[in-house]
Design an enzyme around this catalytic site. Structure first.
Site, PDB file in Angstrom:
ATOM      1  N   ASP B 188       5.683   7.243   5.501  1.00 12.60           N
ATOM      2  CA  ASP B 188       4.878   6.580   4.474  1.00 12.60           C
ATOM      3  C   ASP B 188       3.927   7.613   3.883  1.00 12.60           C
ATOM      4  O   ASP B 188       2.919   7.950   4.495  1.00 12.60           O
ATOM      5  CB  ASP B 188       4.070   5.416   5.078  1.00 12.60           C
ATOM      6  N   LYS B 251       5.120   1.225  -1.853  1.00  7.46           N
ATOM      7  CA  LYS B 251       4.203   0.475  -1.000  1.00  7.46           C
ATOM      8  C   LYS B 251       2.870   0.362  -1.711  1.00  7.46           C
ATOM      9  O   LYS B 251       2.441   1.298  -2.380  1.00  7.46           O
ATOM     10  CB  LYS B 251       4.077   1.250   0.328  1.00  7.46           C
ATOM     11  N   LYS B 287       6.966  -2.685  -0.120  1.00  8.68           N
ATOM     12  CA  LYS B 287       6.164  -2.944   1.068  1.00  8.68           C
ATOM     13  C   LYS B 287       4.708  -3.174   0.697  1.00  8.68           C
ATOM     14  O   LYS B 287       4.017  -2.240   0.318  1.00  8.68           O
ATOM     15  CB  LYS B 287       6.273  -1.757   2.036  1.00  8.68           C
TER      16      LYS B 287
END
Lengths: 800, 351
Positions: B188, B251, B287
């Site tokens: 991430d 995300k 996400k």
């Protein structure tokens, strides 16, 4: 049972489908049980269930289950209800505003206490998604009461001298949310009117509301609700004492009612049609605009269908997004908490179905998401495109839940297409360019414009329309004025003349012959009709004699006819865009110039008036007053204002726009003052005019025209002399005149009201009663300005 | 929202099959789009400036969408269990040690009490969270702990100077490589907000391309830190750039900004994902992270994905929820569904 649900969970885990979320209908059924499943009417604070009346069953629109029977009212029930309202009117209207406000607040609280019953019943009976009723309609109903309570509190001060009109009749269409009733009863009750509502059979929610209001005690006859067939509408309207009738429903029904009620004692306010418009430009956020389309047509908050105009360059992209979005919409039982669209009954279904069939047969493409069995009560969201503009159903109103999409090339073309329909309800503009969005918003001929949003409403913001959507307003200050009578104006009396033949009224023009020596002064005013900025010979090439009070011939004026009216209206239309675009200051400058010119003519005009039997002193006073009126209307005025709506960041503008081409038939009396007073306000508000001066003595008006030749742009004011009945007929039947003010006979008033049904132009008639034009209140009151302008609410959400 | 970037036909890529779908070969996408008129155009991102997002309209949609779908009873239980499989069970604290990482990993493997799952007949469905998500220095601990419980769920590591991204590019890239070496299979990364706020879209594109290369076979989830991007239009643009540069997921946020995963931001990102799919045929995952704490919230998020992107996005390969405390609330709701009682805190194991 346990085992089956366990298996269910595995299945749902895989499919991830939505499940049913039924809301209990128990409390609605229990309420119906208290009435033994037989609903009557709610009149004078109690249930009215007369014997020997036919009844209509009330069905669940989805299951078809019979929920209750509703008694059908008859004429005597209507009379009973109006009597009750009349009896309550005295006490209620004489109550101080603060106390009325308290009462309305108590009703709001009452709704709050019984909201579950209200939303369950409404959703059960109408089939609308319970979420819309619960989360939007019920809170809005309370907000409406609260807002109008606040207004009632301050009304006496803010609108001193304005009186409640009296008993108000409200007629509602078969498919409506109880909110339509709330929008109208709240302002009416707030100003001190009492109400009789005629609802279509099988609509229990208004009855429940009436019961809630009745159980507050104190003023039992305040809100009376009858259910009955549409044919009772005229009966309600013609009850003595009913001063105002608000009708909302289909355009053709409104037209018919307008004709039926011509000359009646009740003023008619029409709010017609449900269609809306969405204008999508190539600079818009298309995904958000697609949500706008859903709000406008494919949800249970939308009253009707949608006309969608899409810029050609984003057409494909928009269609793809729309079709993808349509697949996500869910139809189902109204009381299910996860559906977007319920069923609205067989009539609405058939109407949509027949429109789709017709559109298909005329070459349109129809897209519907998913397969809906033909016997289903639900009508799927439908997108109609490629409908040729000349196809008959391209002109007709789009029913719910249909969207009719068509493409445009430029913003200018979009405006032309959008304004090309006879309807003028609401529209939204989607564009990220502020300049373009405002240009379109100002140019659209509708009552409400939302920029980058659709379907917002708020009690403080006026909602209404123009053209065939009717010119009545609810909400905001405009909604208030609907139920108030301007200071010193008497109550409306019926001026109904049964013998009046609409086919022949003003049809023929008496022929004129030479009538003896002219005794008029010299120089005589120019001969001819003042059209397009110059004096023109009349189409008829004949004249009519003007006599002084002693009967001797004063002179001749031109005999105008249908063709001259046509020319005058055309000239006025040509002048309209420029004049409407002028700043108020520029308009005022011209009015002041005219005032100065009149002032220079004072003695000549006074002499003219004197020859008509007015005392010289009074004549001079009339001229001076006329000059004063011109100057006063040029003075800076309220040009609309900015409002704030709950839940909206950004302003809502209340624009005061000109009505358009305004035709005025001036009264016989006060040949100069009335002419100038009417002209002054109408021009100051940006209208262009076609005027018919006093028939007995049109000379002063023509004198004023002499000054207008040099001062005013051509076509701004057009003055046509001739037979008043004939000219009135031509104007009243003209489809491209936006408003008509008539000051003349009772018969003429009745004809004007009847004929206005053609394009539903707004009319102002005096019903044969003379006005005191020299009094400020009657000759130049606030009513003039209200009638000379049209409100537009412009919503401007902001944010980045 | 986007005027045609490139002809959709030219750049539809074969979607590789496999348990976890990888959107591989980001180079192709950009290159196929460009090569017709030479390599120079690779940097032509001027169309990005034309994008329009109307914030008030998006806010309204966000408000509506949360109220439009209610999920009850069996559906609620099933949806909640599904939500569990979307969770990236996360701990990102300064005081993380191997013991709480171990506990987290155990909870990831056994997110719901076994007897509750049995009662629902869902015990043999292999319900685990989608991944565990930790700081780079804890990746080793997490890999070890998961191995110990015999679980093959991926370990995700935040990287690139998380959460601010204000470190040198060199160290940011190195951070990714080290995390991958330690066994993280999902990375991430946070984007460089400076580049967004100053409109340097090409530079942003280049940076994410380098992240992509540094990840190698590992999944790249790009955190946009939407709370610090200034406007929804920037959110859309950054989403598009991140996807074009080869992210497998986009995300919302790090969970460390003041504003984290919100519905309006999500709607804009989901619309970007859909546009990207329509243009290229590639499905990119989404996400949301930060602030999703209640079971009710998680239902709203799942329903948002279903509404905006459709059922095909409702799988862990394409949808994750970054959360730490959400799981226990879901477990409490499941407990209530099974037993009809509300659970006390001690009724459920801690994570």
């Amino acid at each position: 049972m346990a085992a089956t649900t366990r298996v269910g969970i595995q299945e749902i885990f895989t499919t991830m489908e939505y499940g049913p979320v039924p809301e209990s209908q128990a409390c609605a059924l229990a309420w119906l049980d208290t009435q033994d499943r037989l609903l009557g009417h709610y009149v004078n604070g109690k249930w009215l269930k007369p014997e020997q009346r036919s009844s209509v069953p009330c069905h669940d629109p989805v299951t078809g289950e019979n929920l209750a029977s509703c008694l059908q009212a008859q004429a005597e029930d209507v009379a009973t209800a109006v009597e009750a309202a009349k009896a309550a009117f005295g006490n209620w209207s004489s109550l101080p505003g603060a106390l009325r406000a308290q009462h309305l607040t108590r009703l709001a609280k009452m709704i709050q206490k019984h909201q579950r019953l209200l939303w369950t019943l409404e959703s059960l009976v109408t089939g609308r998604a319970v979420r819309e009723v619960r989360d939007r309609d019920v809170p809005l109903a309370q907000q409406l009461l609260q807002h109008h309570a606040g207004q009632a509190h301050t009304q006496e001060k803010a609108l001193a001298g304005w009186e409640p009109v009296g008993v108000v009749g409200i007629i509602l269409p078969p498919t409506f949310s109880f909110l339509e009733m709330m929008w109208r009863i709240c302002p009416a009750l707030a100003v001190g009117c009492t109400v009789v509502v005629l609802v279509p059979p099988a609509s229990p929610t208004p009855l429940l509301l009436a019961q809630l209001a009745g159980e507050l005690g104190c003023f039992p006859g305040l809100l009376n609700v009858l259910s009955g067939p549409a044919s009772l509408g005229p009966v309600l309207a013609s009850q003595p004492g009913v001063q105002k009738v608000a009708f909302c429903g289909a355009i053709e029904e409104g037209r018919a009612l307008r004709r039926t009620l011509a000359g009646g004692g009740a003023e008619l306010a029409l709010a017609l049609g449900m269609e809306s418009l969405l204008l999508l430009t190539d600079t818009a956020d298309v995904d958000s605009a697609v949500e706008g389309v859903v709000d406008a047509a494919w949800s249970d908050r939308s009253p009707g269908g949608l006309r969608l105009l899409v810029q050609e360059s984003v057409w494909d992209e928009t269609m793809r997004r729309l079709q993808a979005r349509m697949k996500q919409l869910r139809s189902g039982w109204g009381l299910d908490g996860a559906v977007d669209m319920g069923a609205r009954g067989a009539a609405a279904h058939d109407q949509a179905q027949s429109y789709v069939r017709e559109a298909q047969s005329q070459g349109a493409q129809v897209f519907q998401a998913g397969d809906v069995p033909t016997d289903s009560p639900f009508f799927p969201p439908t997108l109609v495109s490629h409908l040729p503009p000349a196809a008959p159903c391209a002109q007709g109103e789009v029913p719910w839940p249909l969207v009719v999409a068509s493409a445009f090339r430029t913003a200018k073309e979009a405006l032309a297409v959008a304004n090309g329909t006879p309807r003028g309800g609401s529209a939204s503009v989607w564009s990220e360019r502020l300049g373009q969005a405002l240009e379109l918003a100002y140019g659209l001929h509708v009552g409400t414009v939302w920029i980058n949003a659709h379907g917002l409403s708020d009690p403080a913001v006026p909602t209404g329309g123009c053209k065939e959507s009717g010119s009545s307003w609810h909400g905001g200050p405009d909604g208030f004025h609907e139920y108030l009578r301007p200071p010193t104006t008497p109550a409306r009396l019926p001026c109904l003349c049964e013998e009046l033949n609409y086919d022949t009224f003003g049809l023929a023009v008496p022929s004129s012959l030479p009538a003896g020596p002219e005794t008029g002064p010299s120089p005589a005013p120019p001969y001819g009709l003042f059209v397009g900025g110059r004096f023109q010979a009349p189409g008829s090439r004949s004249s009519r004699p003007i006599r002084d009070p002693h009967g001797s011939l004063h002179g001749y004026v031109a005999e105008g006819g249908a063709k001259d009216i046509r020319g005058a209206v055309e000239a006025a239309h040509q002048a309209a865009p420029h004049w409407a675009g002028q700043s108020p200051a520029a308009r005022a400058a011209l009015l002041w110039a005219l005032a100065a010119a009149l002032e220079r003519r004072t003695s000549a005009l006074a002499l003219r008036l004197e020859r008509q039997g007015v005392e010289l002193k009074a004549a001079r006073a009339e001229v001076e007053l006329s000059v004063g009126r011109l100057r006063a209307s040029g003075a800076p005025q309220d040009q609309g204002h900015i409002m704030r709506a709950a839940g909206l960041r950004g302003p809502v503008l209340r624009l005061q726009e000109p009505v358009g081409v305004l035709a005025i038939v001036c009264p016989e009396e006060w040949p100069l003052l009335a002419f100038v007073s009417l002209l002054a306000t109408a021009l100051a508000c940006g209208n262009t005019l076609v005027m018919v001066p006093s028939g007995a003595f049109p000379v002063p008006a023509l004198e004023v025209c002499q000054d207008m030749v040099t001062l005013f742009p051509a076509g701004l004011v057009n003055v046509v002399t001739g037979d008043r009945d004939h000219l009135t007929r031509c104007l009243a039947l003209h489809q491209d005149v936006q408003a008509l003010w008539y000051f003349g006979s009772a018969q003429g008033s009745q004809f004007v009201e009847w004929a206005s049904a053609g394009n539903l132009k707004s009319v102002w008639v005096n019903g044969g009663c003379p006005r005191a034009w020299d009094q400020e209140a009657e000759g130049a009151g606030p009513e003039f300005r209200l009638r000379a302008t049209r409100t537009k609410a412009l919503w401007l959400p902001m944010g980045d | 929202m986007v005027s045609c970037l490139f002809s959709p036909k030219a750049c539809v890529l074969e979607t590789p099959s496999g348990p976890i779908r990888r959107f591989c070969g980001p180079d192709e996408i950009v290159c196929i789009r460009i090569t017709s008129s030479g390599k120079e155009k690779l940097k032509d991102l001027s169309w990005i400036s034309k994008i329009q997002v109307n914030q008030p309209a998006v806010l309204r949609r966000a408000e509506q969408i949360q109220a439009r779908r209610t999920i009850k009873k069996e559906w609620q239980a099933a949806w909640l269990l599904k939500a569990v499989t979307f969770i990236d069970l996360t701990t990102l604290s300064g005081d993380d040690t191997s013991s709480n990482i171990q506990r987290l990993c155990y909870k990831a493997k056994y997110p719901i009490r076994e007897d509750l799952l049995k009662a629902l007949n869902m015990h043999d469905k292999g319900i685990t969270t989608a991944a565990v998500c930790v700081y780079p220095a804890r990746v080793g601990d997490a890999v070890k702990a998961l191995k110990a419980v015999g679980c093959n769920i991926p370990v995700a590591s935040v990287a690139t100077g998380f959460p601010a991204g204000q470190t040198h590019l060199k160290t940011r890239l190195e951070e990714i490589r080290l995390a991958v070496e330690d066994g993280a299979t999902e990375i991430d990364v946070v984007i460089n907000r400076t580049l967004v706020l100053t409109g340097q879209w090409e530079a942003l594109y280049d940076e994410i391309r380098q992240f992509r290369k540094a990840c190698g076979e590992a999944h790249l989830k790009t955190i946009l830190a939407t709370g610090e991007l200034g406007s929804l239009t920037n959110v859309y643009k950054a989403s598009m750039i991140a996807m074009m540069a080869g992210s497998d997921f986009i995300k919302t946020s790090t969970g460390k900004e003041i504003v984290n995963a919100t519905f309006p931001v999500a709607i804009v990102m989901l619309r970007a994902i859909r546009d990207f799919f329509w243009k290229t045929g590639n499905k990119i995952g989404f996400k949301p992270a930060g602030g999703i704490r209640s079971a009710k919230d998680s239902l709203a998020w799942v329903s948002l994905i279903k509404e905006e992107l459709g059922d095909e996005w409702l799988k862990p390969e394409l949808f994750r929820i970054g959360a730490s405390t959400l799981l226990s609330d879901i477990e409490r709701q499941i407990y209530h569904h099974v037993t009809g009682r509300y659970a006390a805190y001690h009724d459920l194991p801690m994570s």
